[in-house]
Design a protein around this motif. Structure first.
Motif, mmCIF file in Angstrom:
data_model
loop_
_atom_site.group_PDB
_atom_site.id
_atom_site.type_symbol
_atom_site.label_atom_id
_atom_site.label_comp_id
_atom_site.label_asym_id
_atom_site.label_seq_id
_atom_site.Cartn_x
_atom_site.Cartn_y
_atom_site.Cartn_z
ATOM 1 N N LEU A 142 0.085 -3.540 9.903
ATOM 2 C CA LEU A 142 -0.696 -4.237 8.874
ATOM 3 C C LEU A 142 -0.229 -3.845 7.469
ATOM 4 N N THR A 143 0.102 -2.557 7.301
ATOM 5 C CA THR A 143 0.610 -2.106 5.997
ATOM 6 C C THR A 143 1.938 -2.800 5.693
ATOM 7 N N HIS A 144 2.790 -2.905 6.717
ATOM 8 C CA HIS A 144 4.083 -3.554 6.505
ATOM 9 C C HIS A 144 3.906 -5.044 6.217
ATOM 10 N N LEU A 145 2.951 -5.644 6.886
ATOM 11 C CA LEU A 145 2.661 -7.072 6.644
ATOM 12 C C LEU A 145 2.242 -7.268 5.183
ATOM 13 N N CYS A 146 1.374 -6.380 4.701
ATOM 14 C CA CYS A 146 0.941 -6.483 3.295
ATOM 15 C C CYS A 146 2.113 -6.202 2.354
ATOM 16 N N ALA A 147 2.962 -5.244 2.712
ATOM 17 C CA ALA A 147 4.147 -4.958 1.885
ATOM 18 C C ALA A 147 5.050 -6.187 1.814
ATOM 19 N N LEU A 148 5.178 -6.886 2.936
ATOM 20 C CA LEU A 148 5.990 -8.110 2.959
ATOM 21 C C LEU A 148 5.355 -9.201 2.099
ATOM 22 N N LEU A 149 4.036 -9.365 2.247
ATOM 23 C CA LEU A 149 3.335 -10.425 1.506
ATOM 24 C C LEU A 149 3.416 -10.194 -0.003
ATOM 25 N N PHE A 150 3.358 -8.932 -0.406
ATOM 26 C CA PHE A 150 3.385 -8.624 -1.841
ATOM 27 C C PHE A 150 4.805 -8.294 -2.340
ATOM 28 N N VAL A 176 -4.568 7.309 0.977
ATOM 29 C CA VAL A 176 -3.900 7.783 -0.250
ATOM 30 C C VAL A 176 -2.468 8.202 0.075
ATOM 31 N N LEU A 177 -2.310 8.948 1.167
ATOM 32 C CA LEU A 177 -0.967 9.414 1.550
ATOM 33 C C LEU A 177 -0.051 8.246 1.910
ATOM 34 N N THR A 178 -0.615 7.212 2.523
ATOM 35 C CA THR A 178 0.210 6.039 2.859
ATOM 36 C C THR A 178 0.810 5.432 1.592
ATOM 37 N N GLY A 179 -0.004 5.356 0.547
ATOM 38 C CA GLY A 179 0.489 4.822 -0.728
ATOM 39 C C GLY A 179 1.603 5.685 -1.305
ATOM 40 N N ILE A 180 1.394 6.995 -1.298
ATOM 41 C CA ILE A 180 2.418 7.917 -1.821
ATOM 42 C C ILE A 180 3.693 7.801 -0.978
ATOM 43 N N GLY A 181 3.497 7.680 0.325
ATOM 44 C CA GLY A 181 4.641 7.568 1.224
ATOM 45 C C GLY A 181 5.428 6.289 1.023
ATOM 46 N N LEU A 182 4.714 5.179 0.834
ATOM 47 C CA LEU A 182 5.401 3.893 0.628
ATOM 48 C C LEU A 182 6.246 3.933 -0.637
ATOM 49 N N LYS A 183 5.705 4.562 -1.664
ATOM 50 C CA LYS A 183 6.437 4.663 -2.935
ATOM 51 C C LYS A 183 7.766 5.406 -2.727
ATOM 52 N N ALA A 184 7.699 6.487 -1.954
ATOM 53 C CA ALA A 184 8.902 7.293 -1.751
ATOM 54 C C ALA A 184 9.867 6.664 -0.756
ATOM 55 N N THR A 185 9.350 6.180 0.366
ATOM 56 C CA THR A 185 10.270 5.702 1.406
ATOM 57 C C THR A 185 10.872 4.329 1.073
ATOM 58 N N HIS A 186 10.100 3.463 0.391
ATOM 59 C CA HIS A 186 10.640 2.150 0.027
ATOM 60 C C HIS A 186 11.266 2.161 -1.364
ATOM 61 N N GLY A 187 10.985 3.214 -2.146
ATOM 62 C CA GLY A 187 11.512 3.261 -3.505
ATOM 63 C C GLY A 187 10.890 2.196 -4.384
ATOM 64 N N ILE A 188 9.578 2.011 -4.273
ATOM 65 C CA ILE A 188 8.890 0.973 -5.053
ATOM 66 C C ILE A 188 8.028 1.625 -6.130
ATOM 67 N N SER A 189 7.445 0.811 -6.983
ATOM 68 C CA SER A 189 6.627 1.342 -8.075
ATOM 69 C C SER A 189 5.280 1.836 -7.542
ATOM 70 N N SER A 190 4.598 2.622 -8.379
ATOM 71 C CA SER A 190 3.284 3.149 -7.968
ATOM 72 C C SER A 190 2.291 2.015 -7.727
ATOM 73 N N GLY A 191 2.333 1.005 -8.606
ATOM 74 C CA GLY A 191 1.414 -0.133 -8.468
ATOM 75 C C GLY A 191 1.646 -0.891 -7.176
ATOM 76 N N ALA A 243 3.063 0.206 -4.473
ATOM 77 C CA ALA A 243 2.699 1.043 -3.319
ATOM 78 C C ALA A 243 1.184 1.065 -3.134
ATOM 79 N N THR A 244 0.456 1.120 -4.249
ATOM 80 C CA THR A 244 -1.014 1.141 -4.164
ATOM 81 C C THR A 244 -1.526 -0.154 -3.550
ATOM 82 N N VAL A 245 -0.986 -1.262 -4.021
ATOM 83 C CA VAL A 245 -1.421 -2.567 -3.496
ATOM 84 C C VAL A 245 -1.117 -2.673 -2.003
ATOM 85 N N ALA A 246 0.106 -2.277 -1.625
ATOM 86 C CA ALA A 246 0.501 -2.390 -0.216
ATOM 87 C C ALA A 246 -0.312 -1.465 0.686
#
Lengths: 150, 290
Positions: B192-200, B241-256, B258-261
């Motif tokens: 579901l997190t990946h689906l949201c990352a794809l959508l956004f 919270v950790l998922t957001g921090i992790g997405l930022k680091a592993t995907h190399g995306i912005s904080s915003g 990662a928070t949305v995803a």
């Protein structure tokens, strides 16, 4: 002088003739099989499924986009696609895709040397696809909300 | 046009790919535009020619792979030391943990998440049962008083009523099922997190990167051992919270981004994400309502 180009693994989607499924393909298939088995075996009107409640709906009265997903999975596993689509169309589609993935992974474990390969869309097309996906999710949410209101 | 394919590195997703042409093009992995420059003249001259120069790497050499998280290096650190270091880094230094994570270590990440979540879920269930065994009569008394109140939701009433009747055997049996529940919850959460990352439009490095972020975000589930449901609530919030921090680091995306995803699944797929707490409650409730 020879310039050395370091070798690098270019990530790609699985292609026809691919070997054993990846750990994530296996993990998704295992988790999906458990979910589908639970949907096939557990009755909707007894615990644990009857204890499930949507917090968003309980708090606001508005269903979330995945409301009705439990019913959709249940009806798919009991061979009632019309009822599954009426419960939550996207979840019904998801249940069918999950079942297809489980079957394909099992066949690949048995030696089938085929994995579906999807072409990588260009940036423009992927943006179009993303917008389309957002619209589909919103349409599904609207359907679930209207069905709940009726 | 180059003489032969060269190795290029996308500045957005950091993946490398081969290309036979220079200039503006799209990264075949993430689709972002990039520019592959011409090979520098002095390098070509050094190689004794112009047109027939061997392939060069126009963009910088790929950065060395991260060493891996302590859990991914458990062969050298030892199982216990690796697990404790991974959990402490996840809770106290998540940036350090995620920057060292390798997205090609899916099996190790899967093992960490399932083992951590299921062991502490089972321990929490057993502790909860033992510690609150004497309070059941009191709970039943409260239930009788509250059942007449219109503000008391019927589903909560059912859960509490059923949990007060469960036996230790039920608790142990359902605890044995916790690894399977964790496997389902892990892939549902990652999916579901990946689906949201794809959508956004926040997917840069594919599902393995999302999975790494989600798997190490299961570290706060150690709080499931705290009885009466408090630990589960703390663990789930920390997990998001950790998922957001992790997405930022592993995907190399912005904080915003990662928070949305990371937050969107909790809003959009409320039912699916909240299935775990309800499943835990249902585990305890099985006997009473069955």
């Amino acid at each position: 002088m020879q310039t050395r180009v370091p070798s690098a693994k270019v990530p790609s989607l699985p292609s026809p003739g691919a070997a054993a499924p990846s750990v994530h393909a296996l993990g998704i298939a295992a988790a999906g099989a458990l979910v589908l088995l639970a949907a096939a075996v557990l009755p909707l009107d007894a615990p644990p499924l009857s204890l499930l409640a949507c917090p968003l709906r309980a708090a606001t009265g508005i269903p979330c986009p995945s409301c009705g997903a439990t019913h959709a999975f249940h009806f798919v596993m009991h061979g009632d696609p019309a009822a599954a689509l009426a419960a939550n169309p996207l979840a019904a589609l998801g249940a069918l895709l999950l079942a297809a993935h489980c079957v394909l992974t099992a066949l690949r474990l048995c030696g089938l040397r085929f994995a579906p390969s999807l072409p990588r869309p260009s940036r423009k097309i992927s943006r179009f696809l993303r917008a389309g996906a957002v619209l589909v999710v919103l349409a599904n949410w609207l359907f679930v909300a209207l069905r709940g209101a009726l | 046009m180059l003489e032969s394919a060269v190795l290029a590195r996308c500045p957005s997703c950091r993946n490398t790919f081969h290309t036979a042409r220079t200039g503006r093009q799209d990264c075949p992995v993430c689709g972002k535009p990039l520019v592959v420059p011409e090979a520098p003249k002095n390098l070509i001259e050094q190689q004794g020619g112009t047109a027939s120069a061997p392939a060069l790497t126009p963009i910088e050499e790929p950065a060395p792979r991260p060493a891996g998280t302590p859990w991914e290096r458990r062969d050298e650190l030892g199982l216990w030391a690796a697990w404790t270091k991974t959990v402490s880094q996840a809770l106290l230094e998540p940036g350090k943990l995620y920057s060292s994570a390798r997205i090609d270590r899916g099996p190790a990440q899967l093992g960490f998440a399932v083992a951590t979540g299921s062991v502490f879920l089972a321990l929490g269930q057993i502790l909860d049962h033992l510690l609150f065994a004497r309070q059941r009569e009191q709970i039943q008394l409260w239930m009788q008083q509250l059942s007449g109140s219109p503000s008391y939701p019927p589903w909560l009433q059912k859960i509490v009523e059923s949990s007060s009747k469960s036996s230790i055997l039920d608790t142990v049996l359902w605890s044995l099922l916790s690894p399977f529940m964790m496997l389902v919850f892990l892939y549902a959460s990652a999916g579901l997190t990946h689906l949201c990352a794809l959508l956004f439009g926040q997917n840069r490095r594919g599902f393995p990167a999302t999975f790494a972020a989600t798997a190490y975000a299961f570290a706060p589930l150690v709080f499931l051992v705290v009885p009466a449901g408090c630990g589960g609530l703390i663990g789930l919030v920390w997990c998001a919270v950790l998922t957001g921090i992790g997405l930022k680091a592993t995907h190399g995306i912005s904080s915003g981004g990662a928070t949305v995803a990371a937050i969107a699944p909790y809003v959009l797929f409320c039912c699916a994400i909240c299935a775990l707490p309800f499943a835990v409650a249902a585990m305890v409730a099985r006997r009473g309502a069955g």
